[in-house]
Motif scaffolding. Structure first.
Motif, PDB file in Angstrom:
ATOM      1  N   PRO A  46       5.154  19.375  -3.818  1.00 42.36           N
ATOM      2  CA  PRO A  46       5.068  21.032  -3.155  1.00 42.36           C
ATOM      3  C   PRO A  46       5.989  21.633  -2.998  1.00 42.36           C
ATOM      4  CG  PRO A  46       6.180  18.643  -1.900  1.00 42.36           C
ATOM      5  CD  PRO A  46       5.865  18.671  -3.003  1.00 42.36           C
ATOM      6  N   ALA A  98       1.989  12.819  -9.108  1.00 42.81           N
ATOM      7  CA  ALA A  98       1.916  14.456  -8.691  1.00 42.81           C
ATOM      8  C   ALA A  98       3.078  15.264  -8.638  1.00 42.81           C
ATOM      9  CB  ALA A  98       1.664  14.593  -7.328  1.00 42.81           C
ATOM     10  N   PRO A  99       2.585  16.448  -8.968  1.00 46.66           N
ATOM     11  CA  PRO A  99       3.450  18.112  -8.817  1.00 46.66           C
ATOM     12  C   PRO A  99       3.851  18.277  -7.268  1.00 46.66           C
ATOM     13  CG  PRO A  99       1.502  18.706  -8.870  1.00 46.66           C
ATOM     14  CD  PRO A  99       1.281  17.511  -8.963  1.00 46.66           C
ATOM     15  N   ALA A 116      -7.453   6.005   0.170  1.00 46.66           N
ATOM     16  CA  ALA A 116      -6.619   6.328   1.033  1.00 46.66           C
ATOM     17  C   ALA A 116      -5.310   7.146   0.100  1.00 46.66           C
ATOM     18  CB  ALA A 116      -5.707   5.231   1.957  1.00 46.66           C
ATOM     19  N   GLN A 117      -5.172   6.667  -1.062  1.00 47.00           N
ATOM     20  CA  GLN A 117      -4.044   7.332  -1.626  1.00 47.00           C
ATOM     21  C   GLN A 117      -4.713   8.086  -2.255  1.00 47.00           C
ATOM     22  OE1 GLN A 117      -2.860   4.527  -4.939  1.00 47.00           O
ATOM     23  NE2 GLN A 117      -3.404   2.518  -4.226  1.00 47.00           N
ATOM     24  N   GLU A 118      -5.834   8.317  -2.464  1.00 45.57           N
ATOM     25  CA  GLU A 118      -6.434   9.525  -3.085  1.00 45.57           C
ATOM     26  C   GLU A 118      -6.216  10.711  -1.511  1.00 45.57           C
ATOM     27  OE1 GLU A 118      -9.864   8.734  -5.273  1.00 45.57           O
ATOM     28  OE2 GLU A 118     -10.433  11.656  -4.998  1.00 45.57           O
ATOM     29  N   PHE A 174      -4.098  10.628   0.446  1.00 49.49           N
ATOM     30  CA  PHE A 174      -3.127  11.262  -0.031  1.00 49.49           C
ATOM     31  C   PHE A 174      -1.730  12.260  -0.579  1.00 49.49           C
ATOM     32  CE2 PHE A 174      -1.200   9.775   4.078  1.00 49.49           C
ATOM     33  CZ  PHE A 174      -0.874   8.765   5.094  1.00 49.49           C
ATOM     34  N   VAL A 175      -2.454  11.269  -2.019  1.00 43.99           N
ATOM     35  CA  VAL A 175      -1.939  12.213  -3.065  1.00 43.99           C
ATOM     36  C   VAL A 175      -2.393  14.129  -2.610  1.00 43.99           C
ATOM     37  CG1 VAL A 175      -2.232  13.279  -6.048  1.00 43.99           C
ATOM     38  CG2 VAL A 175      -2.127  10.565  -4.469  1.00 43.99           C
ATOM     39  N   ARG A 189       2.303   1.697  -3.364  1.00 41.61           N
ATOM     40  CA  ARG A 189       1.697   2.385  -4.677  1.00 41.61           C
ATOM     41  C   ARG A 189       1.234   4.212  -4.278  1.00 41.61           C
ATOM     42  NH1 ARG A 189      -3.404  -0.294  -3.850  1.00 41.61           N
ATOM     43  NH2 ARG A 189      -2.500  -1.839  -2.459  1.00 41.61           N
ATOM     44  N   VAL A 190       1.269   4.785  -2.591  1.00 40.04           N
ATOM     45  CA  VAL A 190       1.137   5.798  -2.653  1.00 40.04           C
ATOM     46  C   VAL A 190       2.483   6.712  -2.599  1.00 40.04           C
ATOM     47  CG1 VAL A 190       1.040   7.492  -0.378  1.00 40.04           C
ATOM     48  CG2 VAL A 190      -0.277   5.389  -0.610  1.00 40.04           C
ATOM     49  N   ARG A 191       3.656   6.339  -2.822  1.00 35.98           N
ATOM     50  CA  ARG A 191       4.611   6.716  -3.270  1.00 35.98           C
ATOM     51  C   ARG A 191       4.479   6.746  -4.667  1.00 35.98           C
ATOM     52  NH1 ARG A 191       7.241   2.786   0.671  1.00 35.98           N
ATOM     53  NH2 ARG A 191       7.037   4.085   1.842  1.00 35.98           N
ATOM     54  N   ARG A 213       2.242   6.445  -6.743  1.00 35.59           N
ATOM     55  CA  ARG A 213       1.457   7.762  -7.304  1.00 35.59           C
ATOM     56  C   ARG A 213       1.647   9.249  -7.462  1.00 35.59           C
ATOM     57  NH1 ARG A 213      -5.639   6.441  -6.364  1.00 35.59           N
ATOM     58  NH2 ARG A 213      -5.655   8.647  -6.575  1.00 35.59           N
ATOM     59  N   VAL A 214       2.436   9.713  -5.509  1.00 37.38           N
ATOM     60  CA  VAL A 214       2.798  10.827  -5.465  1.00 37.38           C
ATOM     61  C   VAL A 214       3.816  11.461  -5.896  1.00 37.38           C
ATOM     62  CG1 VAL A 214       4.002  11.266  -3.691  1.00 37.38           C
ATOM     63  CG2 VAL A 214       1.836  10.545  -3.070  1.00 37.38           C
ATOM     64  N   TYR A 227      -0.434  15.878  -0.064  1.00 42.93           N
ATOM     65  CA  TYR A 227       0.867  15.897  -0.914  1.00 42.93           C
ATOM     66  C   TYR A 227       1.173  17.136  -1.651  1.00 42.93           C
ATOM     67  CZ  TYR A 227       4.976  14.985  -2.975  1.00 42.93           C
ATOM     68  OH  TYR A 227       6.897  15.394  -3.936  1.00 42.93           O
ATOM     69  N   PHE A 256       1.112  -1.135  -0.088  1.00 40.14           N
ATOM     70  CA  PHE A 256       0.473  -0.323  -0.108  1.00 40.14           C
ATOM     71  C   PHE A 256       0.486   1.252   0.156  1.00 40.14           C
ATOM     72  CE2 PHE A 256      -3.095   2.529   0.942  1.00 40.14           C
ATOM     73  CZ  PHE A 256      -2.929   3.686   1.841  1.00 40.14           C
ATOM     74  N   GLU A 257       2.194   1.405   1.108  1.00 43.65           N
ATOM     75  CA  GLU A 257       2.761   2.395   0.992  1.00 43.65           C
ATOM     76  C   GLU A 257       3.114   2.868  -0.114  1.00 43.65           C
ATOM     77  OE1 GLU A 257       5.248   2.851   4.181  1.00 43.65           O
ATOM     78  OE2 GLU A 257       3.569   2.243   5.906  1.00 43.65           O
ATOM     79  N   LEU A 267       3.602   9.606   6.157  1.00 41.40           N
ATOM     80  CA  LEU A 267       3.045   8.618   4.914  1.00 41.40           C
ATOM     81  C   LEU A 267       3.100   7.082   6.406  1.00 41.40           C
ATOM     82  CD1 LEU A 267       1.945   7.348   2.912  1.00 41.40           C
ATOM     83  CD2 LEU A 267       4.316   7.333   1.646  1.00 41.40           C
TER      84      LEU A 267
END
Lengths: 201, 181
Positions: free
Chosen positions: A45, A42-43, B52-54, B56-57, A34-36, A38-39, B60, A31-32, B27
């Motif tokens: 911060p 993303a642009p 949850a992923q959404e 977090f994005v 996949r979050v990384r 996806r992030v 971010y 899970f973590e 995270l």
């Protein structure tokens, strides 16, 4: 199941425990990751002061200030040149002579020089203002021409205006000849003494 | 001039790196919390992970304003809850998801005995009762159930007074007990 429920009264602690067990579910191991992932797409911060909102606000403020400075109406203090007539030039020429004519009086008065200068400035301003504000005499061109022709004719003797003048009026330009002023001599009779007057008593 | 530009560029890179490192730390410590909040609404692992992923994005993107740990957790919980509720309302096959909530998590064997079936049925009833609660009571009871959060922690996460949390918990428990007993 029903017996179990009817025998025991559900307490708050038991209820909370049930809810805790129901929620004790963990996310999948990746899970973590996949979050990384996806992030990462993303642009990134940016600090608050670098956010587009703050940058836009700052740029707007700068633009407004620059526009205010550039477009500020400038006060024009152009003074129209005063056309100097012969009278004003003469007045100006006289002023310095008048100021130095009585140096003793100026010295006796404290600030006398300052007052004279102020008076001179005011007088010059008055002269220039009158020369500026004095209206031109407006005559019809034909009238002016006729008057000029009349005056020329009188000077040249072509026109005789004496019949127009009243008989008993003396010419204003003729003055009586001056006569001597005679002052009669003073004569006084001598004083006659009164009896007893002047005697020591 | 060039030195100043280079220094500024270096500073920006440093700041960005710091932000990314901080986000990585948030995270690691909040991923399970966000997942369980979403799971408390959706009760489907895959959907809960997506939500949850959404969250977090989104966190971010706004992280420059959420660097404080407490603030980040509170924001994340509220955002995850909102996203989960929105997703739940858009779902069409809600009955299928209620059945899937008892799907075994890794390390837990599938129910094979009668007791396991009873447990599953009990869980289904519990979730049905929780779903019937108003949103304000539901979020409080779910957050209190996640990792045994205390009233003060729930109040901090929801940005409401602790007294409000206590009264809502009391009401929520009363209603659940009425439905389950």
């Amino acid at each position: 199941m029903n017996d179990h429920r009817s025998d025991s009264v559900l307490t708050d602690a038991a209820l909370d425990r049930e809810i805790e067990i129901a929620l004790a579910v963990d996310p999948s191991p990746d899970f973590e990751a996949r979050v990384r992932l996806r992030v990462a797409s993303a642009p990134a911060p940016t600090p608050f002061w670098m956010s587009w909102k703050s940058m836009t606000a700052g740029a707007t403020v700068v633009a407004v200030v620059a526009a205010a400075v550039v477009l500020r109406p400038r006060e024009k203090t152009v003074v129209a040149p005063v056309p100097q007539t012969a009278a004003s030039r003469a007045a100006q020429a006289v002023e310095p002579v008048a100021q130095t004519a009585n140096p003793v009086a100026q010295a006796s008065r404290p600030g006398g020089t300052r007052l004279n200068k102020r008076a001179a400035i005011e007088k010059r301003a008055a002269v220039s203002s009158t020369s500026r504000t004095e209206p031109d005499v407006l005559l019809d061109a034909r009238e002016a021409e006729a008057l000029n022709r009349l005056l020329a004719g009188v000077r040249e003797g072509r026109f005789d205006l004496t019949p127009l003048a009243p008989a008993n009026v003396e010419a204003a330009s003729e003055l009586k000849p001056p006569t001597d002023i005679v002052i009669p001599p003073l004569s006084t009779d001598p004083l006659t003494p009164v009896q007893g007057e002047g005697v020591r008593q | 001039m060039h030195d100043q530009a280079a220094r500024l560029a270096g500073t920006l890179v440093t700041v960005k790196q710091e932000l990314e490192q901080e986000f990585e730390a948030r995270l690691a410590e909040s991923s399970t919390l966000a997942f369980r909040v979403a799971y408390g609404v959706l009760r489907h692992r895959q959907d809960a992970e997506d939500v949850a992923q959404e969250a977090f994005v989104k966190a971010y993107r706004s992280f420059s304003q959420l660097r404080d740990r407490g603030r980040f957790r509170a924001w994340l919980v509220r955002m995850t809850w909102r996203l989960a509720i929105d997703r739940q309302r858009g779902e069409r096959r809600r009955v299928a998801r209620e059945l899937q909530h008892t799907a075994p998590s890794p390390g837990v064997t599938a129910p094979t005995t009668t007791d396991d079936l009873v447990t599953r049925e009990r869980a289904a009833q519990l979730w049905q009762a929780i779903d019937s609660l108003p949103d304000k009571l539901r979020v409080v009871i779910v957050l209190a159930g996640i990792e045994g959060h205390e009233t003060s922690e729930v109040a901090r996460l929801l940005d409401v007074p602790p007294g409000t949390v206590k009264s809502r918990l009391f009401l929520a428990r009363q209603r659940l007990k009425e439905q389950l007993q």
